[in-house]
Design a protein around this motif. Structure first.
Motif, PDB file in Angstrom:
ATOM      1  N   VAL A   1       2.929  10.713   5.678  1.00 13.51           N
ATOM      2  CA  VAL A   1       2.153  10.868   6.913  1.00 13.51           C
ATOM      3  C   VAL A   1       0.679  10.575   6.652  1.00 13.51           C
ATOM      4  N   GLU A   2       0.130  11.124   5.574  1.00 13.49           N
ATOM      5  CA  GLU A   2      -1.283  10.889   5.253  1.00 13.49           C
ATOM      6  C   GLU A   2      -1.562   9.403   5.082  1.00 13.49           C
ATOM      7  N   PHE A   3      -0.663   8.717   4.382  1.00 10.51           N
ATOM      8  CA  PHE A   3      -0.837   7.280   4.186  1.00 10.51           C
ATOM      9  C   PHE A   3      -0.758   6.539   5.515  1.00 10.51           C
ATOM     10  N   HIS A   4       0.273   6.821   6.288  1.00 10.27           N
ATOM     11  CA  HIS A   4       0.503   6.076   7.525  1.00 10.27           C
ATOM     12  C   HIS A   4      -0.678   6.229   8.484  1.00 10.27           C
ATOM     13  N   VAL A   5      -1.180   7.445   8.636  1.00  9.60           N
ATOM     14  CA  VAL A   5      -2.307   7.688   9.536  1.00  9.60           C
ATOM     15  C   VAL A   5      -3.549   6.950   9.056  1.00  9.60           C
ATOM     16  N   ALA A   6      -3.869   7.080   7.770  1.00  4.78           N
ATOM     17  CA  ALA A   6      -5.074   6.428   7.235  1.00  4.78           C
ATOM     18  C   ALA A   6      -4.991   4.916   7.377  1.00  4.78           C
TER      19      ALA A   6
ATOM     20  N   ALA B   1       0.824  -1.204   0.000  1.00  2.00           N
ATOM     21  CA  ALA B   1       0.000   0.000   0.000  1.00  2.00           C
ATOM     22  C   ALA B   1       0.859   1.256   0.000  1.00  2.00           C
ATOM     23  N   LEU B   2       1.973   1.236   0.730  1.00  2.00           N
ATOM     24  CA  LEU B   2       2.872   2.382   0.735  1.00  2.00           C
ATOM     25  C   LEU B   2       3.453   2.624  -0.650  1.00  2.00           C
ATOM     26  N   GLU B   3       3.816   1.563  -1.323  1.00  2.00           N
ATOM     27  CA  GLU B   3       4.386   1.689  -2.671  1.00  2.00           C
ATOM     28  C   GLU B   3       3.415   2.407  -3.604  1.00  2.00           C
ATOM     29  N   GLN B   4       2.129   2.125  -3.450  1.00  2.00           N
ATOM     30  CA  GLN B   4       1.113   2.767  -4.284  1.00  2.00           C
ATOM     31  C   GLN B   4       0.881   4.219  -3.875  1.00  2.00           C
ATOM     32  N   ALA B   5       1.060   4.504  -2.584  1.00  2.00           N
ATOM     33  CA  ALA B   5       0.702   5.828  -2.064  1.00  2.00           C
ATOM     34  C   ALA B   5       1.789   6.872  -2.241  1.00  2.00           C
ATOM     35  N   LEU B   6       3.059   6.478  -2.169  1.00  2.00           N
ATOM     36  CA  LEU B   6       4.134   7.460  -2.178  1.00  2.00           C
ATOM     37  C   LEU B   6       4.258   8.177  -3.515  1.00  2.00           C
ATOM     38  N   LEU B   7       4.624   9.443  -3.443  1.00  2.00           N
ATOM     39  CA  LEU B   7       4.888  10.207  -4.663  1.00  2.00           C
ATOM     40  C   LEU B   7       6.240   9.783  -5.239  1.00  2.00           C
ATOM     41  N   PRO B   8       6.307   9.504  -6.541  1.00  2.00           N
ATOM     42  CA  PRO B   8       7.579   9.109  -7.136  1.00  2.00           C
ATOM     43  C   PRO B   8       8.562  10.262  -7.234  1.00  2.00           C
ATOM     44  N   GLU B   9       8.050  11.484  -7.201  1.00  2.00           N
ATOM     45  CA  GLU B   9       8.903  12.664  -7.273  1.00  2.00           C
ATOM     46  C   GLU B   9       8.215  13.809  -6.558  1.00  2.00           C
ATOM     47  N   GLY B  10       8.848  14.962  -6.547  1.00  2.00           N
ATOM     48  CA  GLY B  10       8.302  16.105  -5.825  1.00  2.00           C
ATOM     49  C   GLY B  10       9.253  16.519  -4.729  1.00  2.00           C
ATOM     50  N   SER B  11       8.906  17.582  -4.013  1.00  2.00           N
ATOM     51  CA  SER B  11       9.753  18.071  -2.941  1.00  2.00           C
ATOM     52  C   SER B  11       9.720  17.093  -1.776  1.00  2.00           C
ATOM     53  N   ALA B  12      10.725  17.207  -0.919  1.00  2.00           N
ATOM     54  CA  ALA B  12      10.761  16.346   0.265  1.00  2.00           C
ATOM     55  C   ALA B  12       9.553  16.598   1.151  1.00  2.00           C
TER      56      ALA B  12
ATOM     57  N   GLU C   1       6.562  17.553   0.204  1.00  2.00           N
ATOM     58  CA  GLU C   1       5.399  16.917  -0.419  1.00  2.00           C
ATOM     59  C   GLU C   1       5.410  15.412  -0.205  1.00  2.00           C
ATOM     60  N   ARG C   2       6.577  14.808  -0.340  1.00  2.00           N
ATOM     61  CA  ARG C   2       6.678  13.360  -0.160  1.00  2.00           C
ATOM     62  C   ARG C   2       6.463  12.973   1.299  1.00  2.00           C
ATOM     63  N   LEU C   3       6.971  13.792   2.215  1.00  2.00           N
ATOM     64  CA  LEU C   3       6.754  13.520   3.636  1.00  2.00           C
ATOM     65  C   LEU C   3       5.285  13.670   3.995  1.00  2.00           C
ATOM     66  N   THR C   4       4.630  14.666   3.439  1.00  2.83           N
ATOM     67  CA  THR C   4       3.191  14.845   3.673  1.00  2.83           C
ATOM     68  C   THR C   4       2.423  13.615   3.210  1.00  2.83           C
ATOM     69  N   ARG C   5       2.743  13.107   2.043  1.00  2.00           N
ATOM     70  CA  ARG C   5       2.046  11.927   1.531  1.00  2.00           C
ATOM     71  C   ARG C   5       2.310  10.710   2.434  1.00  2.00           C
TER      72      ARG C   5
ATOM     73  N   ARG D   1      12.189  -2.665   9.346  1.00  2.00           N
ATOM     74  CA  ARG D   1      13.309  -1.779   9.008  1.00  2.00           C
ATOM     75  C   ARG D   1      13.216  -1.287   7.571  1.00  2.00           C
ATOM     76  N   ASP D   2      12.721  -2.134   6.680  1.00  2.00           N
ATOM     77  CA  ASP D   2      12.528  -1.704   5.295  1.00  2.00           C
ATOM     78  C   ASP D   2      11.506  -0.563   5.229  1.00  2.00           C
ATOM     79  N   TYR D   3      10.455  -0.673   6.035  1.00  2.00           N
ATOM     80  CA  TYR D   3       9.441   0.382   6.061  1.00  2.00           C
ATOM     81  C   TYR D   3      10.031   1.667   6.647  1.00  2.00           C
ATOM     82  N   GLU D   4      10.753   1.543   7.744  1.00  2.00           N
ATOM     83  CA  GLU D   4      11.406   2.703   8.352  1.00  2.00           C
ATOM     84  C   GLU D   4      12.340   3.385   7.356  1.00  2.00           C
ATOM     85  N   ARG D   5      13.000   2.578   6.539  1.00  2.00           N
ATOM     86  CA  ARG D   5      13.968   3.121   5.580  1.00  2.00           C
ATOM     87  C   ARG D   5      13.284   4.033   4.562  1.00  2.00           C
ATOM     88  N   ARG D   6      12.033   3.737   4.217  1.00  2.00           N
ATOM     89  CA  ARG D   6      11.339   4.596   3.253  1.00  2.00           C
ATOM     90  C   ARG D   6      11.174   6.003   3.828  1.00  2.00           C
TER      91      ARG D   6
END
Length: 217
Positions: free
Chosen positions: A92-97, A73-84, A86-90, A129-134
């Motif tokens: 957090v939104e994913f993790h909370v939901a 699900a994280l792989e689908q949710a994360l932005l492939p590009e954009g500012s840090a 913006e990517r951090l916002t995405r 740890r793989d998840y934390e690494r993202r």
């Protein structure tokens, strides 16, 4: 959960999973019996062995499947590009939901790590740890670009995840805050930390999250 030859099908398997999640969340893994599990599903206890070989395998499969779903699900949710930011916002939104929608799995993944046998624990810790690494990669990219001011990316990663994951201990759908409101609040807090407006040491640490999980049992 890999269905063993002779079992009665996917619907029974899903019912066993749901019942197991409920029982472990309510009573804890050690207190849950296979007799209870079979009775909740409405099958004979011996029928459970068509789906798993023992209680430890059942717990490991629940946690491993949760981690696999989380990664996918994280792989689908994360932005492939954009500012840090913006990517951090995405993130957090994913993790909370995800943690609101899958609160039982998340709770068990934290509270029952202690119940896993060494080999199974090693496998789950590697997935965590793989998840934390993202998240660490996003924070490190932001530090390198100058968007974030972080003295210790590892500490920030653990502090952010502890804070966000703690939502499964207190959030209630009928409470005063909507999922969207919680997400906005957490996003603001995390961005403030990353941009230098908060101290990671002041946020909940993993040990505190584990104590909260233990009290919920």
């Amino acid at each position: 959960m890999a269905r063993i030859a002779g079992s009665s099908g996917p619907r029974t398997e899903e019912a066993i999973r749901r019942a197991g999640l409920s029982l472990i969340t309510t009573h804890g893994y050690a207190a849950m019996s296979l007799r209870q599990l079979a009775a909740m599903v409405g099958i004979q206890q011996g029928s459970l062995y068509n789906y798993f070989r023992n209680k430890q395998e059942f717990l490991f499969d629940l946690i491993r499947s949760h981690m696999q779903d989380l990664h996918a699900a994280l792989e689908q949710a994360l932005l492939p590009e954009g500012s840090a930011a913006e990517r951090l916002t995405r993130f957090v939104e994913f993790h909370v939901a995800y943690h609101i929608e899958r609160s039982q799995e998340v709770f068990i993944c934290y509270s029952e790590l202690r119940s896993l046998e060494p080999e199974n624990l090693t496998a789950v810790v590697a997935m965590r740890r793989d998840y934390e690494r993202r998240l660490s990669d996003i924070l490190e990219a932001g530090r390198e670009s100058g968007e974030f001011r972080l003295a210790d990316v590892r500490m920030a990663t653990l502090a952010i995840l502890a804070m966000l994951s703690g939502i499964c201990n207190w959030y209630r759908p009928d409470g005063r805050l909507s999922k969207e409101a919680v997400s906005r609040t957490f996003t603001g807090m995390v961005l403030a930390l990353a941009q230098g407006g908060a101290d990671p040491a002041a946020l909940p640490q993993p040990a505190n999250l584990n104590r909260l999980a233990a009290r919920r049992q």
